[in-house]
Motif scaffolding. Structure first.
Motif, PDB file in Angstrom:
ATOM      1  N   GLY A  43       4.397  -2.454  -4.734  1.00  0.00           N
ATOM      2  CA  GLY A  43       3.090  -2.626  -4.107  1.00  0.00           C
ATOM      3  C   GLY A  43       2.012  -3.038  -5.090  1.00  0.00           C
ATOM      4  N   GLN A  45      -0.104  -1.416  -7.094  1.00  0.00           N
ATOM      5  CA  GLN A  45      -1.344  -0.726  -6.722  1.00  0.00           C
ATOM      6  C   GLN A  45      -2.279  -0.515  -7.908  1.00  0.00           C
ATOM      7  OE1 GLN A  45       1.589  -0.051  -3.579  1.00  0.00           O
ATOM      8  NE2 GLN A  45       1.771   0.792  -5.604  1.00  0.00           N
ATOM      9  N   PHE A  83      -5.626  -0.029  -3.403  1.00  0.00           N
ATOM     10  CA  PHE A  83      -4.959  -0.215  -2.123  1.00  0.00           C
ATOM     11  C   PHE A  83      -5.724  -1.214  -1.238  1.00  0.00           C
ATOM     12  CE2 PHE A  83      -3.334   3.757  -3.707  1.00  0.00           C
ATOM     13  CZ  PHE A  83      -1.998   3.763  -3.315  1.00  0.00           C
ATOM     14  N   ALA A  86      -3.340  -3.753  -0.126  1.00  0.00           N
ATOM     15  CA  ALA A  86      -2.501  -3.183   0.929  1.00  0.00           C
ATOM     16  C   ALA A  86      -3.245  -3.190   2.266  1.00  0.00           C
ATOM     17  CB  ALA A  86      -2.079  -1.765   0.558  1.00  0.00           C
ATOM     18  N   LYS A  87      -4.558  -2.941   2.210  1.00  0.00           N
ATOM     19  CA  LYS A  87      -5.361  -3.000   3.428  1.00  0.00           C
ATOM     20  C   LYS A  87      -5.367  -4.421   3.996  1.00  0.00           C
ATOM     21  CE  LYS A  87      -8.475  -2.045   6.570  1.00  0.00           C
ATOM     22  NZ  LYS A  87      -8.081  -1.383   7.842  1.00  0.00           N
ATOM     23  N   LEU A  97      -3.310   1.282   7.993  1.00  0.00           N
ATOM     24  CA  LEU A  97      -3.090   1.797   6.638  1.00  0.00           C
ATOM     25  C   LEU A  97      -3.026   3.324   6.687  1.00  0.00           C
ATOM     26  CD1 LEU A  97      -2.813   0.495   3.793  1.00  0.00           C
ATOM     27  CD2 LEU A  97      -5.228   0.991   3.449  1.00  0.00           C
ATOM     28  N   LEU A 100      -2.773   6.256   3.621  1.00  0.00           N
ATOM     29  CA  LEU A 100      -3.874   6.785   2.823  1.00  0.00           C
ATOM     30  C   LEU A 100      -4.397   8.112   3.345  1.00  0.00           C
ATOM     31  CD1 LEU A 100      -5.983   3.724   1.680  1.00  0.00           C
ATOM     32  CD2 LEU A 100      -3.887   4.693   0.746  1.00  0.00           C
ATOM     33  N   ALA A 105      -0.534   9.262  -1.444  1.00  0.00           N
ATOM     34  CA  ALA A 105      -1.084   7.971  -1.854  1.00  0.00           C
ATOM     35  C   ALA A 105      -1.840   8.092  -3.170  1.00  0.00           C
ATOM     36  CB  ALA A 105      -2.004   7.419  -0.769  1.00  0.00           C
ATOM     37  N   GLY A 109      -1.014   6.014  -6.571  1.00  0.00           N
ATOM     38  CA  GLY A 109      -1.994   5.203  -7.292  1.00  0.00           C
ATOM     39  C   GLY A 109      -2.170   5.644  -8.725  1.00  0.00           C
ATOM     40  N   TYR A 153     -10.954   1.466  -0.782  1.00  0.00           N
ATOM     41  CA  TYR A 153      -9.532   1.613  -1.100  1.00  0.00           C
ATOM     42  C   TYR A 153      -9.219   1.327  -2.570  1.00  0.00           C
ATOM     43  CZ  TYR A 153      -9.696   1.208   3.945  1.00  0.00           C
ATOM     44  OH  TYR A 153     -10.052   1.351   5.261  1.00  0.00           O
TER      45      TYR A 153
END
Length: 247
Positions: A43, A45, A83, A86-87, A97, A100, A105, A109, A153
């Motif tokens: 991901g 992040q 994130f 990711a959003k 999402l 979170l 989460a 992160g 995020y």
């Protein structure tokens, strides 16, 4: 011993830097090394904010508790758990999402940031630069979020001073290996290791003209109070309700 392991074992934190600038090529190499770190589900992040403008470094130094090495270092990096992408991916794929809302989460992160920063530190040291991580970036995290214009995020986890050091602080002694290596199950009989390490640490401090007390005294005093309580508000503002945490 190969060069990578030698670099890792010779790590130390530098807090005095020369005004010599870090070239764009070297800085890019260090950030590329950070980006090469593993991440949860790929991901990725992590985002890195690169700050070189003197006035902006000065302001961040204030927000971090007036740490002058931030002013001196030619580059200050802020590693963020991110994130936001990711959003955007969730919006592109028409999903929510929801992750979170789970405290995991935050673990994801922070872990991804730690892995990325470790890569950056090792890369920098292999190129004869010095670094020191700055947890104080969370001291006034709401102001840092605004100052860096971090979108929802995205949260600041740690800063990192980067530059050419002007003095060698030496390597701090570490706890006995027997204290941190546990075979099969956790060894709770830690007191003998801590008592032995206190003597080692006191000698280290004495050799540097430092009269501060031993390691356990330092750690106990640090953790005797709450630090950076505003982070709960910052997390909420940035879209991390972390329901389990905020109950």
């Amino acid at each position: 011993m190969n060069q990578v392991i030698e670099t890792l074992k010779n790590h130390r934190s530098y807090r005095k830097y020369s005004p010599k600038s870090v070239s764009a090529d070297i800085l890019e190499t260090i950030v590329e090394a950070a980006q090469a770190s593993p991440s949860w589900i790929n991901g990725q992040q992590v985002s890195v904010i690169v700050v070189q403008d003197k006035s902006r470094k000065d302001r961040l130094a204030e927000l971090c508790g007036n740490q002058k090495h931030i002013n001196e270092a030619p580059v200050f990096l802020i590693f963020c758990a991110d994130f936001y992408r990711a959003k955007l991916a969730s919006e592109m794929e028409d999903t929510q999402l929801e992750a979170l809302n789970d405290i995991d989460a935050l673990l994801v992160g922070a872990t991804d940031v730690g892995l990325a920063m470790a890569n950056a530190i090792t890369a920098a040291e292999s190129l004869e630069l010095g670094t020191v991580p700055i947890g104080g970036i969370r001291r006034n995290s709401l102001e840092v979020v605004d100052f860096l214009q971090l979108p929802k995020y995205v949260i600041p986890i740690s800063g990192l001073c980067l530059g050419y050091p002007t003095e060698d602080p030496g390597i701090k002694p570490r706890l006995p290996k027997e204290s941190i290596i546990h075979k099969e199950i956790y060894n709770q009989d830690q007191l003998p290791f801590l008592q032995a390490y206190n003597e080692t640490f006191k000698t280290y401090l004495k050799d540097r003209g430092d009269t501060e007390a031993n390691w356990t005294d330092r750690v106990a005093k640090f953790y005797s109070q709450s630090y950076y309580p505003s982070n709960a508000d910052m997390l909420k503002k940035q879209g991390f309700p972390a329901k389990d945490l905020l109950k």
